[in-house]
Design an enzyme around this catalytic site. Sequence first.
Site, PDB file in Angstrom:
ATOM      1  N   LYS A  55      11.337   6.434  -1.255  1.00  0.00           N
ATOM      2  CA  LYS A  55      11.726   6.656  -0.021  1.00  0.00           C
ATOM      3  C   LYS A  55      10.635   5.423   0.923  1.00  0.00           C
ATOM      4  CE  LYS A  55       7.567   9.459   1.203  1.00  0.00           C
ATOM      5  NZ  LYS A  55       7.205  11.446   0.466  1.00  0.00           N
TER       6      LYS A  55
ATOM      7  N   ARG B 239       2.553  20.104   9.057  1.00  0.00           N
ATOM      8  CA  ARG B 239       3.140  18.563   8.964  1.00  0.00           C
ATOM      9  C   ARG B 239       4.314  19.404   9.390  1.00  0.00           C
ATOM     10  NH1 ARG B 239       2.748  13.935   4.821  1.00  0.00           N
ATOM     11  NH2 ARG B 239       5.147  15.396   4.385  1.00  0.00           N
TER      12      ARG B 239
ATOM     13  N   TYR C  35     -13.755 -16.759   5.371  1.00  0.00           N
ATOM     14  CA  TYR C  35     -13.846 -16.137   6.763  1.00  0.00           C
ATOM     15  C   TYR C  35     -15.460 -15.909   6.598  1.00  0.00           C
ATOM     16  CZ  TYR C  35      -9.218 -17.589   7.956  1.00  0.00           C
ATOM     17  OH  TYR C  35      -8.672 -18.422   8.702  1.00  0.00           O
TER      18      TYR C  35
ATOM     19  N   MET D  43      -5.484 -13.929   4.864  1.00  0.00           N
ATOM     20  CA  MET D  43      -4.222 -13.058   5.166  1.00  0.00           C
ATOM     21  C   MET D  43      -2.946 -14.202   3.580  1.00  0.00           C
ATOM     22  SD  MET D  43      -1.066 -14.569   8.456  1.00  0.00           S
ATOM     23  CE  MET D  43      -2.359 -13.719   9.901  1.00  0.00           C
TER      24      MET D  43
HETATM   25  C1  LIG Z   1       6.633  11.836  -0.874  1.00  0.00           C
HETATM   26  C2  LIG Z   1       7.342  13.062  -0.666  1.00  0.00           C
HETATM   27  C3  LIG Z   1       7.424  13.508  -1.935  1.00  0.00           C
HETATM   28  C4  LIG Z   1       6.407  13.003  -3.421  1.00  0.00           C
HETATM   29  O1  LIG Z   1       4.583  12.684  -3.268  1.00  0.00           O
HETATM   30  P1  LIG Z   1       4.397  12.349  -4.418  1.00  0.00           P
HETATM   31  O2  LIG Z   1       2.508  12.565  -4.509  1.00  0.00           O
HETATM   32  O3  LIG Z   1       4.093  10.935  -4.396  1.00  0.00           O
HETATM   33  O4  LIG Z   1       4.582  12.535  -5.456  1.00  0.00           O
HETATM   34  C5  LIG Z   1       7.451  15.209  -2.674  1.00  0.00           C
HETATM   35  N1  LIG Z   1       7.822  15.869  -1.340  1.00  0.00           N
HETATM   36  C6  LIG Z   1       7.802  15.265  -0.257  1.00  0.00           C
HETATM   37  C7  LIG Z   1       8.353  16.071   0.783  1.00  0.00           C
HETATM   38  C8  LIG Z   1       7.417  13.883   0.323  1.00  0.00           C
HETATM   39  O5  LIG Z   1       7.536  13.768   2.033  1.00  0.00           O
END
Ligand SMILES: *Cc1c(COP(=O)(O)O)cnc(C)c1O
Length: 356
Positions: A35, A131, A256, A304
Amino acid sequence: MSRPARAIIDLDALRANLQRVHACAPNQRIMGAIKANAYGHGAVKVAKALESQLDAFAVRCFEEAFALRLAGITCPIILLEGFFSADELPAIVEQDLQIVVHTAWQFKILLSVQLSKPISVWLKVDTGMHRLGLAPNDIVLMYRHLKQCTSIADPIRLMSHLACADDRHNDMTVRQSDIFFELVDTLKAESSLANSAGILGWPQTHADWVRPGIMLYGVSPFPDTIAKQSGLQAVMQLESALISIKRIQKGEGIGYGSTWICPKTMLVGIVAIGYADGYPRHAPSGTPVLVNDTYVPLIGRVSMDMIAVDLRSQENAKVGDPVILWGKDLPVEEIARLSGTIAYELLCHVNVVMEA
Ligand SMILES: *Cc1c(COP(=O)(O)O)cnc(C)c1O
């Protein structure tokens, strides 16, 4: 020469990290989390490098999955947040994607929807992270309802997510596992619980499918260990070059806010990397930067598109000399820690030209 900021992606390291997953979880199937553009590494490139050596990929949404399908990725892809409204379902089915069902409204839609072919479902159980996920007490009934549904493919699988697995001493993981595996036993369902921290630190969470993310990219999921200690290799090297070198007088401020004052007349280098590229603005003075393979400190605020470095140890440095912001010899975990964040965030925010 064009602007030198680059992220170099080491696909051999990526594949070696996947082998590490196989070694930790030899009897499990593997769903690689790619992802968020593979945590900033380039999802298509990562998927192509790993496709033949794992079982599925996990992404956030249809659009991420569709980009992979367009690029020719044919293996199973799971949408971790499922669908966002019913009108996405025909395209999800069309692209042969699997969905996580985590909430009652998704469940209700699935009970009544007509689809051109059955859809594969992972029922997400909220075992304590609070969650996404359905309450454990509701799962058995929902599972049985979905089983009756002609639009739902067999098997229906169970998934849950660990909240505290990165802390090896936190018994939350044990509590979550107990809740999860009780359900798995009741339903005799295929199941998945472990993220990278679960894979490396909690063998009892491995179940049928493991879901590595951060460890594929060569980053330790544990705050107290760097990747090497977990047998992982950094996949991304963020690099750039010196674009200016000047001798600045004692007492002058750098950047800055003039927050860093030269303690003596000294050589200061400017590197073409900044927060627009994904280098963290909160990296403090003193954060290590590799110039010509030597550690030098960042000085002053991150801009930046530029940072300044102290070149007192590099009297012979020249414009164009190579600079590494993180990579094998400079763990992104360390830069993240100094900047008050985690490596996940730094990697996801990288916004420079990528080279494999
Ligand atoms: C992103 C994610 C993972 C992977 O998690 P890591 O900590 O990067 O290994 C596994 N399961 C779900 C549901 C996730 O959203």
